[in-house]
Design a protein around this motif. Structure first.
Motif, PDB file in Angstrom:
ATOM      1  N   LYS A 484       0.807  -1.224   0.000  1.00  0.00           N
ATOM      2  CA  LYS A 484       0.000   0.000   0.000  1.00  0.00           C
ATOM      3  C   LYS A 484       0.839   1.273   0.000  1.00  0.00           C
ATOM      4  O   LYS A 484       0.299   2.380   0.097  1.00  0.00           O
ATOM      5  CB  LYS A 484      -0.937  -0.010   1.204  1.00  0.00           C
ATOM      6  CG  LYS A 484      -2.008  -1.111   1.108  1.00  0.00           C
ATOM      7  CD  LYS A 484      -3.233  -0.777   1.910  1.00  0.00           C
ATOM      8  CE  LYS A 484      -4.368  -1.718   1.601  1.00  0.00           C
ATOM      9  NZ  LYS A 484      -5.615  -1.355   2.299  1.00  0.00           N
ATOM     10  N   SER A 502      -0.117   2.934  -6.192  1.00  0.00           N
ATOM     11  CA  SER A 502       0.557   2.204  -5.108  1.00  0.00           C
ATOM     12  C   SER A 502       1.468   1.127  -5.681  1.00  0.00           C
ATOM     13  O   SER A 502       1.336   0.724  -6.843  1.00  0.00           O
ATOM     14  CB  SER A 502      -0.473   1.557  -4.173  1.00  0.00           C
ATOM     15  OG  SER A 502      -1.115   0.471  -4.824  1.00  0.00           O
ATOM     16  N   GLU A 505      -0.629  -1.928  -6.755  1.00  0.00           N
ATOM     17  CA  GLU A 505      -1.330  -1.744  -8.028  1.00  0.00           C
ATOM     18  C   GLU A 505      -0.383  -1.929  -9.208  1.00  0.00           C
ATOM     19  O   GLU A 505      -0.700  -2.619 -10.184  1.00  0.00           O
ATOM     20  CB  GLU A 505      -1.951  -0.345  -8.081  1.00  0.00           C
ATOM     21  CG  GLU A 505      -3.152  -0.160  -7.177  1.00  0.00           C
ATOM     22  CD  GLU A 505      -3.617   1.287  -7.137  1.00  0.00           C
ATOM     23  OE1 GLU A 505      -4.834   1.511  -7.274  1.00  0.00           O
ATOM     24  OE2 GLU A 505      -2.757   2.182  -6.980  1.00  0.00           O
ATOM     25  N   ARG A 531      -4.405  -9.220  -4.489  1.00  0.00           N
ATOM     26  CA  ARG A 531      -5.204  -8.522  -5.504  1.00  0.00           C
ATOM     27  C   ARG A 531      -6.653  -8.370  -5.055  1.00  0.00           C
ATOM     28  O   ARG A 531      -7.258  -7.300  -5.205  1.00  0.00           O
ATOM     29  CB  ARG A 531      -5.160  -9.303  -6.826  1.00  0.00           C
ATOM     30  CG  ARG A 531      -5.841  -8.557  -7.975  1.00  0.00           C
ATOM     31  CD  ARG A 531      -6.014  -9.424  -9.204  1.00  0.00           C
ATOM     32  NE  ARG A 531      -6.968 -10.500  -8.953  1.00  0.00           N
ATOM     33  CZ  ARG A 531      -7.378 -11.351  -9.887  1.00  0.00           C
ATOM     34  NH1 ARG A 531      -6.894 -11.275 -11.111  1.00  0.00           N
ATOM     35  NH2 ARG A 531      -8.248 -12.302  -9.590  1.00  0.00           N
ATOM     36  N   LEU A 534      -6.794  -5.750  -2.141  1.00  0.00           N
ATOM     37  CA  LEU A 534      -5.959  -4.558  -2.301  1.00  0.00           C
ATOM     38  C   LEU A 534      -6.673  -3.263  -1.929  1.00  0.00           C
ATOM     39  O   LEU A 534      -6.095  -2.368  -1.313  1.00  0.00           O
ATOM     40  CB  LEU A 534      -5.447  -4.488  -3.745  1.00  0.00           C
ATOM     41  CG  LEU A 534      -4.442  -3.381  -4.068  1.00  0.00           C
ATOM     42  CD1 LEU A 534      -3.181  -3.543  -3.227  1.00  0.00           C
ATOM     43  CD2 LEU A 534      -4.087  -3.405  -5.554  1.00  0.00           C
ATOM     44  N   TYR A 535      -7.941  -3.141  -2.305  1.00  0.00           N
ATOM     45  CA  TYR A 535      -8.647  -1.873  -2.106  1.00  0.00           C
ATOM     46  C   TYR A 535      -9.491  -1.845  -0.832  1.00  0.00           C
ATOM     47  O   TYR A 535     -10.251  -0.909  -0.617  1.00  0.00           O
ATOM     48  CB  TYR A 535      -9.518  -1.568  -3.328  1.00  0.00           C
ATOM     49  CG  TYR A 535      -8.686  -1.383  -4.583  1.00  0.00           C
ATOM     50  CD1 TYR A 535      -7.916  -0.235  -4.775  1.00  0.00           C
ATOM     51  CD2 TYR A 535      -8.626  -2.376  -5.553  1.00  0.00           C
ATOM     52  CE1 TYR A 535      -7.133  -0.070  -5.905  1.00  0.00           C
ATOM     53  CE2 TYR A 535      -7.840  -2.224  -6.691  1.00  0.00           C
ATOM     54  CZ  TYR A 535      -7.099  -1.078  -6.855  1.00  0.00           C
ATOM     55  OH  TYR A 535      -6.313  -0.924  -7.982  1.00  0.00           O
ATOM     56  N   LYS A 536      -9.344  -2.876  -0.006  1.00  0.00           N
ATOM     57  CA  LYS A 536     -10.033  -2.858   1.283  1.00  0.00           C
ATOM     58  C   LYS A 536      -9.240  -1.977   2.249  1.00  0.00           C
ATOM     59  O   LYS A 536      -8.032  -2.149   2.405  1.00  0.00           O
ATOM     60  CB  LYS A 536     -10.165  -4.279   1.841  1.00  0.00           C
ATOM     61  CG  LYS A 536     -11.115  -5.158   1.032  1.00  0.00           C
ATOM     62  CD  LYS A 536     -11.237  -6.556   1.629  1.00  0.00           C
ATOM     63  CE  LYS A 536     -12.163  -7.428   0.805  1.00  0.00           C
ATOM     64  NZ  LYS A 536     -12.232  -8.814   1.321  1.00  0.00           N
ATOM     65  N   GLU A 537      -9.933  -1.086   2.886  1.00  0.00           N
ATOM     66  CA  GLU A 537      -9.273  -0.063   3.706  1.00  0.00           C
ATOM     67  C   GLU A 537      -8.419  -0.663   4.827  1.00  0.00           C
ATOM     68  O   GLU A 537      -7.312  -0.203   5.088  1.00  0.00           O
ATOM     69  CB  GLU A 537     -10.336   0.864   4.309  1.00  0.00           C
ATOM     70  CG  GLU A 537      -9.754   2.050   5.063  1.00  0.00           C
ATOM     71  CD  GLU A 537     -10.832   2.971   5.594  1.00  0.00           C
ATOM     72  OE1 GLU A 537     -10.497   3.834   6.420  1.00  0.00           O
ATOM     73  OE2 GLU A 537     -12.002   2.817   5.190  1.00  0.00           O
TER      74      GLU A 537
END
Length: 651
Positions: A484, A502, A505, A531, A534-537
């Motif tokens: 991240k 990031s 990414e 993957r 990845l976008y989970k806070e």
């Protein structure tokens, strides 16, 4: 099942230095803590605890993981049991989720088999000590073989009454279902015909690591040539003979304390050695040694001494077991007994001090044992000696550690009078042969899977770490450590807005765009889990993998992220750097990705070259042209990557 919220509370509360500190004296060493490893004997501390990362790692024996893994390893508990142990320590109430009907049935079935086996052990043991038939026949047999009462009770031996179904009837009267009696193998059922499997035999209960009875071995005392001398429980949901060692429950603590294990063949061999004070001993129960059994020993110690009977069959069995033990990376020695002796008879004859002294004087390194044994049969026959050399070197070639292998090659050179160069050449031939055999097995297995009918979807199997390329290891290390972290700013082509890319990414996009995700199952598991999350806070890849329920994944992540992890030499080849990694991610990450891609392209080229050779051999011009075109494109990509890497080759 323990719910995830409770697991998170336990993991958050279980501070690693506090947990380990209950068992190990730790001293501050910089940001970490240091102590003597509880899993192997050492004089210089190599056991490191990192409070900041929540992990432990021993750089002597290699064990590592989180606080849950430590309790699992130290107390020999399962994952749920270790969580409950920690919950009790920190006064956390354990809430368990309701299991599915299928999970409940499977768990209930296994537990029922365990309960039935436990009842059977108590029944057979009581019958041995309290019933006239048991005392006269069963106890009389053990007395005749000079076993003390404390040893008989330690191993919970017993006697199964003779007759058609006395045990089955007794079990059913106590409410135990015939279905479970049959599944454990205690009762044999054929239509309406019933029979006690072990009728008239002395009974040796087989315990699992937790001490619960999972199966039995029974010895007939009648002189009946038509009846097998020893009879074992059949395979069941709780008993797989290739994964079990007799005496492991009674031996595990002493194996850890002494950092050594003695391996014998039979039940009474184990009991006799316990009687003379040698408790770090297990038996393969008359079956050929298996990799699963060896791995079970390796959980407690990497050092094993094989004790087999002094006859030709015993020696042959020891030779078969040696290569398997070596292949698992263990240190193996052999203790040959005098001709006609077995561990049981010899221990009784020599007594405690005599047997211990014999062990110290006659325990032999496997190379010396195998070489001297085989040299007897060669004499002045050069052809026979050549076969001997190949046989010994075949054993050396399966040793996974290259340094250990080289030490043994030196010893072989001295014992056999053959130059090291010749032996190294033979090792390379053997390893090439082993690789080819492995590839053929993999090819056959792949074909079998492709032609097999589709199976119902099952729970995802546990992934075990397998060997990865250094570039793959570096890729995963950066992905987990800096997932991240900001890499650089880039402008959106449509909106022209600036956005921050990031590390995760960039690394994931680069591999997926070029379809170069490694086929290694461990790599794929970590890559795709990152993957997906990845976008989970709140996703923390470090915590996600280090505290994974799969202990193998947890250990792998711990090793990958340990302070003493050695960076790949690929950085040194491009010029050493003194800056911290996190300060120059914009330089390192693209370079790392290109290094990874370069190795994958080389792998693809090797595969294509083999196909080209085959097409040329088969005179398939159309396929040949297509393959040559593919190879040309790969060469172009390779040149582009080399240019980005500074026109240097990577070994």
């Amino acid at each position: 099942m323990i719910d995830h919220a409770t697991i998170d509370r336990i993991i958050d509360a279980a501070e690693i230095s506090d947990v380990v500190g209950d068992f190990v004296t730790l001293r501050k060493r910089g940001v970490n803590m240091l102590g003597l490893c509880p899993f192997h004997n050492e004089k210089t501390p190599s056991f490191t605890v990192s409070p900041a990362k929540g992990i432990f790692k021993c750089f002597g024996c290699g064990k590592g993981g989180n606080s849950v893994n430590f309790i699992m390893e130290h107390e020999n508990l399962t994952y749920p049991e270790a969580l409950k142990w920690l919950a009790k320590k920190y006064n956390i109430e354990v809430r368990e989720e309701e299991e599915t009907e299928e999970q409940k049935q499977l768990k209930d079935s296994r537990e029922s088999l365990m309960i039935v086996s436990g009842f059977a052990q108590k029944y057979f043991t009581r019958y041995l000590w309290e019933e006239n038939e048991g005392r006269t026949i069963g106890l009389g047999y053990f007395r005749e073989r000079s076993f003390r009462d404390d040893i008989l009770k330690k191993f919970e031996v017993g006697f199964a009454p003779d007759g058609k179904t006395p045990f089955t009837e007794a079990a059913q009267k106590q409410g135990y279902k015939l279905d479970f009696l049959e599944k454990t193998g205690l009762t044999i059922k054929r239509d309406d015909w019933l029979r006690d499997r072990f009728a008239g035999r002395v009974m040796f209960p087989i315990h699992n690591l937790a001490g619960r009875v999972i199966a039995f071995g029974g010895r007939i005392l009648k002189d009946d040539k038509k009846t097998a001398k020893y009879l074992n429980s059949p395979e069941s949901d709780i008993y797989h003979k290739s994964r079990v060692l007799y005496g492991i429950y009674q031996a595990k603590r002493e194996m850890t304390r002494t950092d050594k294990c003695y391996l014998v063949e039979g039940y009474t061999d184990v009991m006799s050695l316990h009687q003379v004070g040698i408790e770090n001993v297990v038996a393969s129960s008359g079956t050929s040694l298996t990799p699963d059994q060896i791995r079970m020993v390796r959980r407690f110690t990497p050092n094993i001494t094989i004790i087999y009977d002094g006859d030709a069959a015993g020696i042959k069995a020891s030779l078969r077991g040696i290569d398997l033990v070596l292949e698992e990376g263990m240190n193996v020695k052999v203790l040959p007994l005098p001709d006609g002796e077995d561990p049981d008879s010899f221990a009784k004859k020599m007594g405690a001090s005599g047997f211990q002294e014999y062990m110290e004087q006659n325990e032999t390194d496997f190379i010396q044992f195998k070489t001297r044994l085989l040299l007897k049969s060669t004499e002045n026959d050069p052809v026979a000696k050549a076969r001997l050399i190949s046989d010994v070197i075949r054993s050396v070639s399966v040793i996974p550690d290259s340094i250990t292998r080289s030490v043994y090659i030196k010893e072989c050179s001295r014992l056999l009078g053959v130059s090291e160069e010749v032996l190294y050449t033979e090792v390379r031939k053997q390893k090439h042969k082993q690789t080819e055999e492995f590839r053929k097995r993999e090819f056959r297995e792949q074909n079998r899977r492709q032609t097999a009918p589709p199976q119902p979807v099952q729970e995802e199997p546990v992934v075990r770490p397998v060997k990865l390329l250094v570039e793959e290891l570096e890729f995963l290390r950066f992905l987990l450590k800096y997932c991240k972290a900001d890499l650089w700013e880039e402008e959106d082509e449509e909106t022209h807005e600036t956005q921050i890319l990031s590390v995760g990414e960039f690394m994931i996009d680069e591999l997926e765009a070029d379809e170069l995700v490694s086929e290694n199952p461990l790599f794929k598991k970590l890559f795709y889990e990152v993957r997906e999350n990845l976008y989970k806070e709140n996703f923390d890849p470090w915590k996600h993998f280090v505290f994974n329920a799969d202990t193998a994944i947890s250990k792998f992540a711990t090793d990958l992220l340990s302070e003493k992890y050695t960076e790949s030499k690929i950085w040194e080849k491009g010029g050493a750097f003194k800056e911290k990694e996190e300060d120059i991610l914009d330089i390192l990450v693209p370079k790392l990705v290109n290094e990874y891609k370069f190795q994958k392209v080389r792998e693809m080229q090797d595969s294509i070259q083999n196909e080209i050779n085959m097409a040329h051999k088969n005179k398939d011009d159309e396929q040949l042209m297509e393959l040559l075109n593919t190879m040309s494109n790969l060469n172009r990509i390779k040149r582009e990557l080399l240019e980005k890497l500074g026109n240097r080759a990577v070994n």
